[in-house]
Design an enzyme around this catalytic site. Structure first.
Site, short mmCIF file in Angstrom:
data_model
loop_
_atom_site.label_atom_id
_atom_site.label_comp_id
_atom_site.label_asym_id
_atom_site.label_seq_id
_atom_site.Cartn_x
_atom_site.Cartn_y
_atom_site.Cartn_z
N SER A 42 21.83 -12.75 -22.75
CA SER A 42 21.67 -11.60 -21.86
C SER A 42 22.76 -10.58 -22.16
O SER A 42 23.95 -10.91 -22.18
CB SER A 42 21.74 -12.04 -20.40
OG SER A 42 20.62 -12.84 -20.11
N TRP A 169 10.42 -6.67 -17.21
CA TRP A 169 11.85 -6.59 -16.95
C TRP A 169 12.25 -5.38 -16.13
O TRP A 169 13.40 -5.25 -15.74
CB TRP A 169 12.61 -6.51 -18.29
CG TRP A 169 11.94 -5.59 -19.27
CD1 TRP A 169 11.03 -5.94 -20.22
CD2 TRP A 169 12.08 -4.17 -19.35
NE1 TRP A 169 10.60 -4.82 -20.90
CE2 TRP A 169 11.23 -3.72 -20.38
CE3 TRP A 169 12.85 -3.22 -18.66
CZ2 TRP A 169 11.11 -2.38 -20.74
CZ3 TRP A 169 12.73 -1.89 -19.01
CH2 TRP A 169 11.88 -1.48 -20.04
N ASN A 170 11.31 -4.48 -15.84
CA ASN A 170 11.78 -3.20 -15.30
C ASN A 170 12.05 -3.21 -13.80
O ASN A 170 12.88 -2.43 -13.34
CB ASN A 170 10.83 -2.06 -15.68
CG ASN A 170 9.47 -2.23 -15.09
OD1 ASN A 170 8.95 -3.34 -15.03
ND2 ASN A 170 8.88 -1.15 -14.64
N LYS A 193 7.08 -16.85 -14.77
CA LYS A 193 7.60 -16.66 -16.13
C LYS A 193 8.24 -15.27 -16.17
O LYS A 193 7.57 -14.27 -16.38
CB LYS A 193 6.44 -16.74 -17.12
CG LYS A 193 6.80 -17.23 -18.51
CD LYS A 193 7.81 -16.39 -19.23
CE LYS A 193 7.25 -15.12 -19.81
NZ LYS A 193 8.29 -14.21 -20.34
N PRO A 194 9.57 -15.23 -15.92
CA PRO A 194 10.23 -13.93 -15.95
C PRO A 194 10.48 -13.49 -17.39
O PRO A 194 10.39 -14.30 -18.31
CB PRO A 194 11.56 -14.19 -15.22
CG PRO A 194 11.84 -15.64 -15.45
CD PRO A 194 10.50 -16.32 -15.59
N GLU A 268 -1.57 -5.79 -13.75
CA GLU A 268 -0.93 -4.50 -13.41
C GLU A 268 -0.29 -4.01 -14.70
O GLU A 268 0.69 -4.59 -15.18
CB GLU A 268 0.13 -4.69 -12.32
CG GLU A 268 -0.41 -5.20 -10.99
CD GLU A 268 -1.24 -4.18 -10.23
OE1 GLU A 268 -1.41 -3.05 -10.72
OE2 GLU A 268 -1.74 -4.53 -9.14
N CYS A 302 6.20 1.95 -14.67
CA CYS A 302 4.78 2.09 -15.02
C CYS A 302 4.20 3.35 -14.41
O CYS A 302 3.25 3.92 -14.94
CB CYS A 302 4.03 0.86 -14.54
SG CYS A 302 4.28 0.51 -12.80
N GLY A 476 -5.10 -1.52 -15.40
CA GLY A 476 -5.13 -2.80 -14.70
C GLY A 476 -6.49 -3.28 -14.29
O GLY A 476 -7.52 -2.67 -14.57
N GLU A 480 -2.91 -5.55 -5.96
CA GLU A 480 -1.81 -6.31 -5.36
C GLU A 480 -1.41 -5.62 -4.06
O GLU A 480 -1.78 -4.49 -3.82
CB GLU A 480 -0.60 -6.36 -6.30
CG GLU A 480 -0.77 -7.34 -7.45
CD GLU A 480 0.55 -7.67 -8.14
OE1 GLU A 480 1.38 -6.76 -8.30
OE2 GLU A 480 0.73 -8.84 -8.52
#
Ligand code: NAD
Length: 510
Positions: A42, A169-170, A193-194, A268, A302, A476, A480
């Protein structure tokens, strides 16, 4: 979670100290284990320094997490627990997130580079999501449907089993919560699952959920590459549904995988959202909203309003003032309260943004501000890119059609409503849009005509968890958030209860 303090700067932060107890561990069905996958390094995007390492998961870990998650959901009684009892656990998780908001924000700023203002807001959003989904669960009624025969007919909902939650990741923690909270509320187990580039706050969320009393085994957090760990999760035969947020190319691929399994999937995906300024707009409001809409999160959003359309009669003046204000935004580290535009997630991503701008210039675009990697030595080690506005572009150009996912906007004139609706809809995406006008009839007309799941009028990038979020077209599949979010993670069943006095009158046997 082990934040391996490889630099003096990082070692001195309270974040590292606070999270040292999590030591190089991933969360597999209730166990904190050293992963058997590749090492994830990281990097602090503001400094380019490695601040932590983590052994990731593998496809085998996915199999263990899914099988044990399913068993845990049944053995712990989570699937059959009364809704208000499950809701109480979700409330406690929401409260724990809120109580740890500063810790989450600091960790996320370290991992993603985002400003502390943004990461605090994301932590607040995640807390609210858990509490909202608890409330939605407690008030989620089945229905007594209108019978068309001598029956009482009921429609009810039950958990699906194991849900795969795959996130980008955003906006970690907020996007995690939007999937994990309703999926757990519905009575499922969840395998998250990040992203490799920002796994830490999802692991911290798991720790908080564990401490808040989530039954052991119900949640796994498996950082690792999408092509192995993510792919194994989507393909696993016992995963009943996947909710994915990420790029359109990945999403389209996963839709094929889901189709082969006949598995529902929520996607998404990306966007290239139009934001439209009419000549009667409140100009100051429009300028501020547009700056926030495209340059907050360094454009790594996005829903970034990255295609700006301005009515021709005000185009020159509006553009000049927008450029003046964009140039005044301060580029710097996310941990500095004076920063407006923080670094991008990685050096490689920053370079890809720079390449897209360079290509646009070669194709004829004109840089009005930004457009070059900063030469300030204080920013040299990080992955910074300045707010950039390009003109001399048509909506058909690549830079106006492709998602940049960085602090880059194109600005283009339009003549009238019909012209701007046609241009705004000339895109493969359909995620969001902004309309700036004092005429609400016009706002509604244009908003209804634009193919986008979300329309903001005289504001931008504002959210409520109670308001559904949908991406149309290549942005998409499915929805959600909102009250129905919990139902998205349920199977619907129907019951016919006979209330007649005689058997079915069929055949000659009687
Ligand atoms: P990405 O598609 O590369 O990755 C997203 C996630 O999917 C990551 O966790 C990744 O590891 C995983 N993944 C990648 N390949 C996979 C595979 N074959 N199988 C399973 N999982 C896989 O996207 P990114 O670069 O992380 O995120 C940026 C994109 O996300 C942008 O396009 C952005 O618009 C989109 N996004 C959309 C929304 C939304 O709500 N519509 C929100 C945020 C981001």
């Amino acid at each position: 979670m082990s934040l391996v303090a490889s630099t003096a700067e990082i070692a001195s932060t309270s974040t590292v100290d606070a999270d040292r107890d999590l030591l190089d561990r991933i969360f597999v069905a209730g166990r904190w284990e050293i992963g058997t996958g590749d090492i994830i390094e990281s990097v602090n995007p503001a400094t380019g320094q490695v601040f932590a390492t983590l052994h990731g998961a593998t496809a085998d870990t996915v199999d263990v997490a899914v099988r044990e998650g399913l068993a845990a959901a049944q053995q712990s009684g989570w699937t059959t627990m009364l809704p208000h009892e499950r809701a109480a656990v979700l409330h406690r998780i929401g409260n724990a997130i809120e109580a740890n908001a500063d810790r989450i924000a600091a960790l996320q700023t370290l991992d993603t580079g985002k400003t502390l203002t943004e990461t605090r807001a994301l932590a607040g959003s995640a807390a609210n999501t858990f509490r909202y989904m608890a409330a939605a669960l407690e008030t989620m009624d089945g229905s007594l449907t209108t019978p068309r025969g001598p029956w009482m007919t009921l429609s009810t909902f039950r958990p699906m089993g194991v849900i795969g939650a795959i996130t980008p990741w955003n906006s970690p923690i907020a996007s995690d919560a939007q999937k994990i909270a309703p999926a757990l509320a519905a009575g499922n187990a969840v395998v998250s699952k990040p992203p490799v580039w920002a796994p830490w706050v999802t692991l911290l969320l798991a720790r908080l959920a564990e401490d808040a009393g989530l039954p052991r085994g119900l949640l796994s957090v498996l950082p690792g590459p999408g092509r192995t760990v993510g792919e194994a999760l989507v393909r696993h035969p016992q995963v009943a549904k996947v909710s994915f947020t990420g790029g359109t190319t990945t999403g389209r691929h996963l839709a094929h995988v889901a189709a082969d399994k006949l598995m529902p999937i929520t996607l998404e995906l990306g966007g290239k959202s139009p934001t439209i300024v009419f000549d009667d707009a409140d100009i100051d409001r429009a300028l501020q909203g547009i700056l926030f809409g495209v340059f907050s999160s360094s454009g790594q959003s996005c829903i970034a309003g990255s295609r700006i359309f301005v009515q021709r009669s005000i185009f020159d003046n509006f553009t000049a003032e927008l450029v003046r204000r964009a140039s005044a935004l301060r580029v710097g580290p996310g941990a500095d309260p004076a920063t407006d535009v923080a670094p991008m997630i990685t050096r490689a991503h920053r370079d890809s943004v720079a390449t897209m701008v360079d290509d646009a210039v070669r194709a004829g675009a004109q840089i009005l501000c930004g457009g070059a990697i900063p030469d300030d030595p204080a920013l040299a080690a990080g992955s910074f890119y300045p707010p950039t506005i390009l003109a001399g572009v048509t909506n058909a150009d690549t830079i106006a059609q492709d998602e940049v996912f960085g602090p880059v906007a194109v600005i283009m004139p339009f003549d009238d409503e019909a012209d701007v609706i046609a241009q705004a809809n000339d895109t493969v995406f359909g995620l969001a849009s902004g309309i700036w006008t004092e005429d609400y009839r016009r706002a509604l007309r244009v908003g209804e005509a634009i193919d986008a799941g979300t329309v903001w009028v005289n504001t931008y990038k504002q959210f409520s968890i109670s308001t559904p979020f949908t991406g149309l077209r290549d942005s998409g599949l499915g929805t959600e958030k909102g009250r129905d979010a919990v139902r998205q993670y349920c199977d619907q069943k129907s019951f016919y209860l006979d209330r007649s006095d005689s058997p079915l009158g069929w055949g000659r046997a009687r």
